[in-house]
Scaffold this motif. Structure first.
Motif, PDB file in Angstrom:
ATOM      1  N   ARG A 160      11.459   0.776  -8.285  1.00 32.65           N
ATOM      2  CA  ARG A 160      11.146   0.495  -6.883  1.00 32.65           C
ATOM      3  C   ARG A 160      10.325  -0.780  -6.736  1.00 32.65           C
ATOM      4  O   ARG A 160      10.547  -1.575  -5.832  1.00 32.65           O
ATOM      5  CB  ARG A 160      10.357   1.658  -6.275  1.00 32.65           C
ATOM      6  N   GLY A 161       9.359  -0.977  -7.615  1.00 30.76           N
ATOM      7  CA  GLY A 161       8.516  -2.169  -7.546  1.00 30.76           C
ATOM      8  C   GLY A 161       9.312  -3.449  -7.766  1.00 30.76           C
ATOM      9  O   GLY A 161       9.046  -4.470  -7.134  1.00 30.76           O
ATOM     10  N   ASP A 162      10.286  -3.396  -8.675  1.00 30.77           N
ATOM     11  CA  ASP A 162      11.150  -4.563  -8.908  1.00 30.77           C
ATOM     12  C   ASP A 162      11.955  -4.890  -7.660  1.00 30.77           C
ATOM     13  O   ASP A 162      12.087  -6.056  -7.267  1.00 30.77           O
ATOM     14  CB  ASP A 162      12.105  -4.303 -10.073  1.00 30.77           C
ATOM     15  N   ARG A 163      12.499  -3.856  -7.040  1.00 25.74           N
ATOM     16  CA  ARG A 163      13.291  -4.077  -5.825  1.00 25.74           C
ATOM     17  C   ARG A 163      12.416  -4.576  -4.684  1.00 25.74           C
ATOM     18  O   ARG A 163      12.844  -5.402  -3.883  1.00 25.74           O
ATOM     19  CB  ARG A 163      14.037  -2.796  -5.450  1.00 25.74           C
ATOM     20  N   LEU A 164      11.177  -4.097  -4.627  1.00 25.33           N
ATOM     21  CA  LEU A 164      10.245  -4.607  -3.620  1.00 25.33           C
ATOM     22  C   LEU A 164       9.958  -6.083  -3.856  1.00 25.33           C
ATOM     23  O   LEU A 164       9.966  -6.884  -2.926  1.00 25.33           O
ATOM     24  CB  LEU A 164       8.937  -3.810  -3.648  1.00 25.33           C
ATOM     25  N   PHE A 165       9.726  -6.462  -5.111  1.00 26.03           N
ATOM     26  CA  PHE A 165       9.466  -7.866  -5.428  1.00 26.03           C
ATOM     27  C   PHE A 165      10.657  -8.738  -5.053  1.00 26.03           C
ATOM     28  O   PHE A 165      10.491  -9.807  -4.448  1.00 26.03           O
ATOM     29  CB  PHE A 165       9.141  -8.024  -6.917  1.00 26.03           C
ATOM     30  N   PRO A 190       6.617   9.341  -9.019  1.00 24.76           N
ATOM     31  CA  PRO A 190       6.918   8.255  -9.967  1.00 24.76           C
ATOM     32  C   PRO A 190       8.425   7.982 -10.008  1.00 24.76           C
ATOM     33  O   PRO A 190       9.239   8.897 -10.002  1.00 24.76           O
ATOM     34  CB  PRO A 190       6.426   8.791 -11.301  1.00 24.76           C
ATOM     35  N   GLY A 191       8.766   6.706 -10.007  1.00 24.68           N
ATOM     36  CA  GLY A 191      10.169   6.310  -9.957  1.00 24.68           C
ATOM     37  C   GLY A 191      10.837   6.346 -11.326  1.00 24.68           C
ATOM     38  O   GLY A 191      10.191   6.409 -12.367  1.00 24.68           O
ATOM     39  N   ALA A 228       0.831  -1.203   0.000  1.00 21.86           N
ATOM     40  CA  ALA A 228       0.000   0.000   0.000  1.00 21.86           C
ATOM     41  C   ALA A 228       0.866   1.255   0.000  1.00 21.86           C
ATOM     42  O   ALA A 228       0.612   2.210  -0.752  1.00 21.86           O
ATOM     43  CB  ALA A 228      -0.931  -0.005   1.207  1.00 21.86           C
ATOM     44  N   GLY A 229       1.907   1.261   0.823  1.00 20.61           N
ATOM     45  CA  GLY A 229       2.811   2.406   0.877  1.00 20.61           C
ATOM     46  C   GLY A 229       3.551   2.635  -0.429  1.00 20.61           C
ATOM     47  O   GLY A 229       3.709   3.788  -0.870  1.00 20.61           O
ATOM     48  N   MET A 230       4.000   1.569  -1.054  1.00 25.24           N
ATOM     49  CA  MET A 230       4.695   1.706  -2.333  1.00 25.24           C
ATOM     50  C   MET A 230       3.754   2.216  -3.419  1.00 25.24           C
ATOM     51  O   MET A 230       4.172   2.973  -4.299  1.00 25.24           O
ATOM     52  CB  MET A 230       5.319   0.372  -2.752  1.00 25.24           C
TER      53      MET A 230
END
Length: 90
Positions: free
Chosen positions: A46-51, A32-33, A22-24
């Motif tokens: 950022r989403g890739d690193r989160l995954f 936007p990254g 939710a925070g991401m």
């Protein structure tokens, strides 16, 4: 929920994942990254690193459960350090 052994660390792990997602999402809407290249040599967002950090955290927790009889809090600390390293250098 008696079919699964829900412990406080397990519940914290899944709540942390939900709050992080939710925070991401909110962070991406506001800021936007941009892609960046880290030590893996590939562009990640950022989403890739989160995954990567969530996938690694899952394996860390599974290894912790399978290899130790210690409390899950140690695994949560290791997962936090792993996520920090992924977001910093990957």
């Amino acid at each position: 929920m008696e079919w699964m052994a829900w412990t406080l660390p397990t519940a914290l792990f899944f709540v942390t994942i939900a709050l992080t997602l939710a925070g991401m999402s909110l962070l991406h809407l506001k800021y936007p990254g941009t892609p960046r290249t880290g030590i893996l040599g590939i562009e990640t967002m950022r989403g890739d690193r989160l995954f990567i950090s969530l996938l690694g955290s899952g394996f860390i927790n599974l290894a912790w459960i399978g290899l130790t009889d210690a409390s899950q809090y140690g695994a949560l600390v290791i997962c936090g350090l792993f996520a920090f390293c992924v977001f910093r250098w990957v």
